[in-house]
Design a protein around this motif. Structure first.
Motif, PDB file in Angstrom:
ATOM      1  N   LEU A 307     -20.837  99.343 -12.074  1.00 11.47           N
ATOM      2  CA  LEU A 307     -20.343  98.486 -11.793  1.00 11.47           C
ATOM      3  C   LEU A 307     -20.158  97.237 -12.815  1.00 11.47           C
ATOM      4  CD1 LEU A 307     -22.874  96.585 -11.401  1.00 11.47           C
ATOM      5  CD2 LEU A 307     -23.278  98.185  -9.366  1.00 11.47           C
ATOM      6  N   ILE A 308     -19.832  96.443 -12.419  1.00 10.86           N
ATOM      7  CA  ILE A 308     -19.797  95.044 -13.568  1.00 10.86           C
ATOM      8  C   ILE A 308     -20.586  94.113 -12.876  1.00 10.86           C
ATOM      9  CG2 ILE A 308     -18.310  93.113 -14.318  1.00 10.86           C
ATOM     10  CD1 ILE A 308     -16.005  94.959 -13.957  1.00 10.86           C
ATOM     11  N   VAL A 309     -21.616  93.303 -13.747  1.00 11.42           N
ATOM     12  CA  VAL A 309     -22.266  92.343 -13.195  1.00 11.42           C
ATOM     13  C   VAL A 309     -21.863  91.001 -13.873  1.00 11.42           C
ATOM     14  CG1 VAL A 309     -24.814  91.123 -13.575  1.00 11.42           C
ATOM     15  CG2 VAL A 309     -24.375  93.625 -13.533  1.00 11.42           C
ATOM     16  N   SER A 310     -21.380  90.316 -12.779  1.00 10.92           N
ATOM     17  CA  SER A 310     -20.524  89.083 -13.152  1.00 10.92           C
ATOM     18  C   SER A 310     -21.532  87.783 -13.614  1.00 10.92           C
ATOM     19  CB  SER A 310     -20.020  88.628 -11.785  1.00 10.92           C
ATOM     20  OG  SER A 310     -21.026  87.963 -10.930  1.00 10.92           O
ATOM     21  N   LYS A 311     -20.677  86.955 -14.335  1.00 10.62           N
ATOM     22  CA  LYS A 311     -21.624  85.597 -14.641  1.00 10.62           C
ATOM     23  C   LYS A 311     -22.582  85.083 -13.580  1.00 10.62           C
ATOM     24  CE  LYS A 311     -17.659  84.343 -17.949  1.00 10.62           C
ATOM     25  NZ  LYS A 311     -16.930  83.387 -18.162  1.00 10.62           N
ATOM     26  N   GLU A 312     -22.246  85.286 -12.414  1.00 16.73           N
ATOM     27  CA  GLU A 312     -23.183  85.071 -11.332  1.00 16.73           C
ATOM     28  C   GLU A 312     -24.013  85.949 -10.860  1.00 16.73           C
ATOM     29  OE1 GLU A 312     -19.584  83.055 -11.644  1.00 16.73           O
ATOM     30  OE2 GLU A 312     -19.802  85.080 -10.761  1.00 16.73           O
ATOM     31  N   GLY A 313     -24.168  87.093 -11.506  1.00 12.71           N
ATOM     32  CA  GLY A 313     -25.055  87.991 -11.065  1.00 12.71           C
ATOM     33  C   GLY A 313     -24.649  89.044 -10.051  1.00 12.71           C
ATOM     34  N   LEU A 314     -23.464  88.791  -9.687  1.00  9.40           N
ATOM     35  CA  LEU A 314     -22.809  89.762  -8.301  1.00  9.40           C
ATOM     36  C   LEU A 314     -22.552  91.022  -8.950  1.00  9.40           C
ATOM     37  CD1 LEU A 314     -20.919  86.877  -6.791  1.00  9.40           C
ATOM     38  CD2 LEU A 314     -23.154  87.595  -6.057  1.00  9.40           C
ATOM     39  N   ALA A 315     -22.522  91.895  -8.306  1.00  5.90           N
ATOM     40  CA  ALA A 315     -21.979  93.325  -8.586  1.00  5.90           C
ATOM     41  C   ALA A 315     -20.556  93.481  -8.044  1.00  5.90           C
ATOM     42  CB  ALA A 315     -22.809  94.347  -7.628  1.00  5.90           C
ATOM     43  N   LEU A 316     -19.819  93.710  -9.055  1.00  9.42           N
ATOM     44  CA  LEU A 316     -18.474  93.753  -8.758  1.00  9.42           C
ATOM     45  C   LEU A 316     -17.691  95.023  -8.951  1.00  9.42           C
ATOM     46  CD1 LEU A 316     -17.263  90.308 -10.658  1.00  9.42           C
ATOM     47  CD2 LEU A 316     -17.709  90.706  -8.142  1.00  9.42           C
ATOM     48  N   GLY A 357     -20.100  98.061 -17.180  1.00  7.66           N
ATOM     49  CA  GLY A 357     -20.774  99.420 -17.168  1.00  7.66           C
ATOM     50  C   GLY A 357     -22.342  99.491 -16.937  1.00  7.66           C
ATOM     51  N   VAL A 358     -22.563  98.719 -16.145  1.00  3.90           N
ATOM     52  CA  VAL A 358     -23.994  98.806 -15.641  1.00  3.90           C
ATOM     53  C   VAL A 358     -24.033  99.846 -14.488  1.00  3.90           C
ATOM     54  CG1 VAL A 358     -25.710  97.487 -14.235  1.00  3.90           C
ATOM     55  CG2 VAL A 358     -24.375  96.529 -15.940  1.00  3.90           C
ATOM     56  N   LEU A 359     -24.945 100.821 -14.584  1.00  4.18           N
ATOM     57  CA  LEU A 359     -25.335 101.908 -13.673  1.00  4.18           C
ATOM     58  C   LEU A 359     -26.545 101.616 -12.890  1.00  4.18           C
ATOM     59  CD1 LEU A 359     -25.100 104.815 -16.182  1.00  4.18           C
ATOM     60  CD2 LEU A 359     -23.278 103.687 -15.064  1.00  4.18           C
ATOM     61  N   TYR A 360     -26.305 102.160 -11.597  1.00  5.91           N
ATOM     62  CA  TYR A 360     -27.500 102.118 -10.644  1.00  5.91           C
ATOM     63  C   TYR A 360     -27.348 103.494  -9.686  1.00  5.91           C
ATOM     64  CZ  TYR A 360     -30.877 100.631  -7.348  1.00  5.91           C
ATOM     65  OH  TYR A 360     -32.159 100.536  -6.310  1.00  5.91           O
ATOM     66  N   LYS A 361     -28.682 103.982  -9.658  1.00  9.94           N
ATOM     67  CA  LYS A 361     -28.705 105.138  -8.560  1.00  9.94           C
ATOM     68  C   LYS A 361     -29.346 104.962  -7.216  1.00  9.94           C
ATOM     69  CE  LYS A 361     -30.691 109.862  -9.154  1.00  9.94           C
ATOM     70  NZ  LYS A 361     -31.465 110.784  -9.824  1.00  9.94           N
ATOM     71  N   TYR A 362     -28.516 105.400  -6.260  1.00 10.37           N
ATOM     72  CA  TYR A 362     -29.011 105.783  -4.792  1.00 10.37           C
ATOM     73  C   TYR A 362     -29.385 107.054  -4.768  1.00 10.37           C
ATOM     74  CZ  TYR A 362     -27.086 100.855  -3.909  1.00 10.37           C
ATOM     75  OH  TYR A 362     -26.903  99.784  -4.027  1.00 10.37           O
ATOM     76  N   THR A 363     -30.761 107.180  -4.180  1.00 10.77           N
ATOM     77  CA  THR A 363     -31.120 108.371  -4.011  1.00 10.77           C
ATOM     78  C   THR A 363     -31.513 108.507  -2.279  1.00 10.77           C
ATOM     79  OG1 THR A 363     -32.459 108.661  -5.872  1.00 10.77           O
ATOM     80  CG2 THR A 363     -33.279 110.051  -4.224  1.00 10.77           C
ATOM     81  N   PHE A 364     -30.991 109.582  -1.675  1.00  9.08           N
ATOM     82  CA  PHE A 364     -31.077 109.822  -0.337  1.00  9.08           C
ATOM     83  C   PHE A 364     -31.954 110.965   0.032  1.00  9.08           C
ATOM     84  CE2 PHE A 364     -26.851 107.744  -1.192  1.00  9.08           C
ATOM     85  CZ  PHE A 364     -26.740 107.093  -0.170  1.00  9.08           C
TER      86      PHE A 364
END
Length: 368
Positions: A307-316, A357-364
């Motif tokens: 995802l993209i981290v915006s200037k506001e810290g939001l995930a875009l 290019g920020v990565l985040y992993k979700y584990t189920f």
């Protein structure tokens, strides 16, 4: 309030009164000193639980051959071993036994009203609260005794009394099992803040730390408006501000005041400028809903989102770049959850920057 209970750090010849039959007195002392250095290093490094337990036990084992069994040194070594064990997965009954033994020894050395006993008493109730059932009420007999000792030595309106009350509240926060527990935790935190506020400046470390702690309690109880009031006060001190800003981002998002959530995210970003993409971790995470089909089949897996981290810290613009196994709707659930991620924005030369290019992993994983 932190009281140093381990009296012996490194010892010399005249401190020793006995020795292990298989080792010389000098060898026992050398091994004891090494174990103490090991224990101190583990505590200072933090999270080295196994090492701290091993070194505390070694210190006590060797100490028993060097000191009188009812000495203050053995009392301190016993306490340290018990507290080290309390951080691990050891028997809580053993932890309680060790701390109680140290309490008895310290009482023999210092009397029943000594300030040395305060941390031990707090540690006892912290341990008991960590093993109680969720339906049990908070154990606080030793908390009350600890405060009574501080009051008799320093007064109920003293900073020392406030320190002890805050220490109790923080210990309770680690063992909270119910909203009823939060009420007791809040009671002790309010005692500390009331005393601090009367004696110290609003931006002092003690006042803001107590305010921050009350904010955390309110957040745990989902009382976000109350949390905001306490956390805003905590931002007045630079040493506490970064922690308060992080909680305020979530508190304002929870109350749908997204502009103020962004403000605090950016305030936090200015305190931690120039981070690389790999260092980006969300301030708080909404867990994805487990797909019903996968849940019925007992399927587990993971999803990596970019995802993209915006200037506001939001995930875009989150996109799935890896999903295993496919066909279980893990990716869809992860994308929905990713849209609510909130990050600390990157600041360079005082200005916020968008970060791709920020990565985040979700584990189920299924509950066991």
């Amino acid at each position: 309030m932190r009281i140093l209970v381990l009296i012996c750090s490194l010892i010399i010849g005249f401190s020793a009164i006995a020795q292990d039959d298989g080792l010389s007195r000098k060898e026992n002392i050398t091994l004891f000193n090494e174990a103490q250095r090991c224990y101190k290093a583990a505590i200072q490094a933090g999270r080295q639980i196994t090492k701290s337990i091993r070194c505390a036990k070694t210190s006590l084992d060797i100490g028993l051959s060097l000191f009188e069994p009812d000495s203050k040194n053995i009392a301190g070594l016993t306490y340290n071993y018990g507290m080290a064990l309390s951080k691990g997965a050891g028997s809580r009954d053993k932890v309680i036994y060790l701390i109680e033994q140290s309490l008895v020894l310290f009482e023999k050395q210092y009397g029943t009203d000594s300030l040395v006993l305060v941390d031990i008493l707090i540690g006892l109730d912290n341990t008991r609260n960590s093993i109680k059932n969720s339906s049990d009420s908070v154990v606080d007999r030793n908390y009350k005794r600890a405060l009574k000792i501080v009051a008799s030595n320093s007064g109920e309106d003293s900073l020392e009394y406030a320190d002890a009350a805050l220490s109790i509240s923080m210990g309770l926060m680690e063992t909270v099992r119910s909203y009823r527990d939060l009420g007791t935790t809040k009671k002790y935190a309010n005692i500390s803040l009331d005393i601090y506020s009367k004696k110290l400046e609003p931006d002092s470390t003690s006042v803001t730390l107590a305010s921050f702690h009350l904010g955390k309690i309110a957040m745990a109880g989902k009382n976000y408006k109350s949390a905001i009031k306490s956390l805003e006060q905590a931002t007045q001190n630079p040493q506490v501000a970064s922690y308060a800003h992080a909680f305020l981002v979530e508190a304002y998002d929870r109350t749908n005041d997204h502009d103020l959530a962004t403000f605090h995210a950016q305030q936090l970003g200015q305190l931690t400028p120039g981070r690389e993409n790999s260092n980006f971790m969300p301030l708080f995470v909404k867990q994805p809903i487990y797909p019903k089909k996968a849940q019925r089949k007992g399927k587990e897996g993971y999803v990596i989102v970019e995802l993209i981290v915006s200037k506001e810290g939001l995930a875009l613009d989150p996109v799935v770049i890896e999903e295993k196994p496919k066909g279980q709707k893990f990716g869809k659930a992860a994308l929905k959850a990713a849209s609510s991620l909130r990050y600390v924005p990157r600041f360079v030369d005082g200005e916020p920057e968008e970060v791709p290019g920020v990565l985040y992993k979700y584990t189920f994983k299924m509950a066991r």
